[in-house]
Write an enzyme that holds these catalytic residues in place. Structure first.
Site, PDB file in Angstrom:
ATOM      1  N   ASP A  68       0.862  -1.386  -0.088  1.00  0.00           N
ATOM      2  CA  ASP A  68      -0.040  -0.100  -0.102  1.00  0.00           C
ATOM      3  C   ASP A  68       0.813   1.388  -0.127  1.00  0.00           C
ATOM      4  OD1 ASP A  68       1.027  -0.638   2.478  1.00  0.00           O
ATOM      5  OD2 ASP A  68      -1.232  -0.947   3.231  1.00  0.00           O
ATOM      6  N   ASN A 137      -7.519  -3.053  13.982  1.00  0.00           N
ATOM      7  CA  ASN A 137      -9.101  -3.367  13.639  1.00  0.00           C
ATOM      8  C   ASN A 137      -9.101  -4.560  12.816  1.00  0.00           C
ATOM      9  OD1 ASN A 137      -7.933  -2.387  11.375  1.00  0.00           O
ATOM     10  ND2 ASN A 137      -9.456  -0.601  11.220  1.00  0.00           N
ATOM     11  N   HIS A 139      -7.036  -5.048   9.933  1.00  0.00           N
ATOM     12  CA  HIS A 139      -6.976  -4.735   8.561  1.00  0.00           C
ATOM     13  C   HIS A 139      -5.681  -5.563   8.198  1.00  0.00           C
ATOM     14  CE1 HIS A 139      -4.758  -0.482   9.203  1.00  0.00           C
ATOM     15  NE2 HIS A 139      -3.830  -1.739   9.298  1.00  0.00           N
ATOM     16  N   GLU A 144      -9.594  -2.361   5.210  1.00  0.00           N
ATOM     17  CA  GLU A 144     -10.090  -2.030   6.347  1.00  0.00           C
ATOM     18  C   GLU A 144     -11.796  -2.862   6.612  1.00  0.00           C
ATOM     19  OE1 GLU A 144      -8.415  -0.205   8.310  1.00  0.00           O
ATOM     20  OE2 GLU A 144      -8.377   1.724   7.615  1.00  0.00           O
TER      21      GLU A 144
HETATM   22  C1  F6R Z   1       1.458  -1.606   6.040  1.00  0.00           C
HETATM   23  C2  F6R Z   1       0.186  -2.051   6.165  1.00  0.00           C
HETATM   24  C3  F6R Z   1      -0.726  -2.164   7.441  1.00  0.00           C
HETATM   25  C4  F6R Z   1       0.263  -2.520   8.678  1.00  0.00           C
HETATM   26  C5  F6R Z   1      -0.551  -2.651  10.001  1.00  0.00           C
HETATM   27  C6  F6R Z   1       0.238  -2.635  11.109  1.00  0.00           C
HETATM   28  O1  F6R Z   1       1.847  -1.544   4.795  1.00  0.00           O
HETATM   29  O2  F6R Z   1      -0.390  -2.663   5.191  1.00  0.00           O
HETATM   30  O3  F6R Z   1      -1.695  -3.065   7.377  1.00  0.00           O
HETATM   31  O4  F6R Z   1       0.792  -3.931   8.540  1.00  0.00           O
HETATM   32  O5  F6R Z   1      -1.207  -1.232   9.993  1.00  0.00           O
HETATM   33  O6  F6R Z   1       1.053  -1.609  11.540  1.00  0.00           O
HETATM   34  P1  F6R Z   1       2.037  -1.737  12.721  1.00  0.00           P
HETATM   35  O7  F6R Z   1       3.024  -2.882  12.237  1.00  0.00           O
HETATM   36  O8  F6R Z   1       2.718  -0.395  12.576  1.00  0.00           O
HETATM   37  O9  F6R Z   1       1.335  -2.005  13.849  1.00  0.00           O
END
Ligand code: F6R
Length: 237
Positions: A68, A137, A139, A144
């Protein structure tokens, strides 16, 4: 089949995850790696950099696609996911920059951009191993919680929970972009292998995703249907 490996420290998580990626890279020097940003994979990337520098792990033929990118952040913005990947991995290994792919969050034609990225992943032959973190959440990527699982790359509004969670990287929540381009659930599920890394603060949501009902309201729960998922969980925050 999925495997849950519990380790004591985030460093152990990174080491084990990196060993898994390194053995895939050695087995297929032109592999397509699916990569994630965020704090969870940082220790894994650090260990891959060490393996490159000290053990000669070779990335010269490796291709990467990231999950992303934020919409509206220039590539060189310190919080863009391109900057994150350069700083944490690409600038320290012998990967050809033209083999590293992220969506372009500054594209004028965002619809054209998600469609291009969607096709690109297919043209590369799909993802061999996808690194994932999990959001508070549930994701994965920026898929989401929603009414249905996504079938193509898309531009998504970020939920308030995600904006709050990511505000720690910006000076305030108001600076967090409101939209992102994300690879979809279909592409993630089509990866041959999945490696999810998570630390202690994700314990509850991880349990829900791995053991609860499969639902697009907890996007990571779809991984229960994948045949080759490894989850490495660190007992450290
Ligand atoms: C990042 C991504 C997100 C993160 C998720 C966890 O490229 O796709 O899904 O993996 O938000 O983020 P952290 O590791 O910062 O808790």
């Amino acid at each position: 089949m999925s495997e849950l490996i519990i380790v004591k420290t985030t460093e152990d998580m990174g080491r084990l995850g990196a060993e898994m990626i390194a053995s895939e890279v050695m087995g297929n020097p032109e592999i397509v790696l699916g990569l994630a940003t965020g704090s969870s994979p940082v220790s894994l990337y650090k260990e891959l950099v060490r393996m490159h520098k000290e053990e000669g792990l070779d990335f010269s033929g490796v291709r990467t696609v990231n999950l992303d990118e934020y919409v509206g952040l220039p590539t060189d913005h310190p919080q863009s996911y391109r900057s994150f990947m350069n700083e944490n991995l690409f600038d320290h290994i012998n990967i050809d920059p033209s083999n590293t792919h992220l969506p372009d969050g500054m594209a004028e034609d965002l619809d054209g951009e998600w469609a291009r990225y969607d096709r690109l992943v297919d043209e590369l032959g799909g993802i061999e191993i996808q690194v994932l973190g999990i959001g508070p959440n549930g994701h994965i990527g920026f898929n989401e919680p929603s009414e249905e699982f996504s079938k193509h790359t898309m531009v998504v509004p970020l939920t308030n929970e995600t904006i709050e969670a990511n505000a720690r990287f910006f000076s305030s929540a108001s600076e967090v972009p409101r939209e992102a381009i994300t690879l979809d659930i279909r592409h993630i599920m089509q990866a041959k292998k999945i490696l999810l890394v998570a630390t202690k603060k994700k314990k509850e949501i991880l349990k829900k995703a791995l053991e609860g009902r499969i639902s697009s309201q907890v996007p990571a729960s779809v991984l229960q249907l994948h045949r080759d998922v490894t989850v490495i969980f660190s007992e450290e925050e």
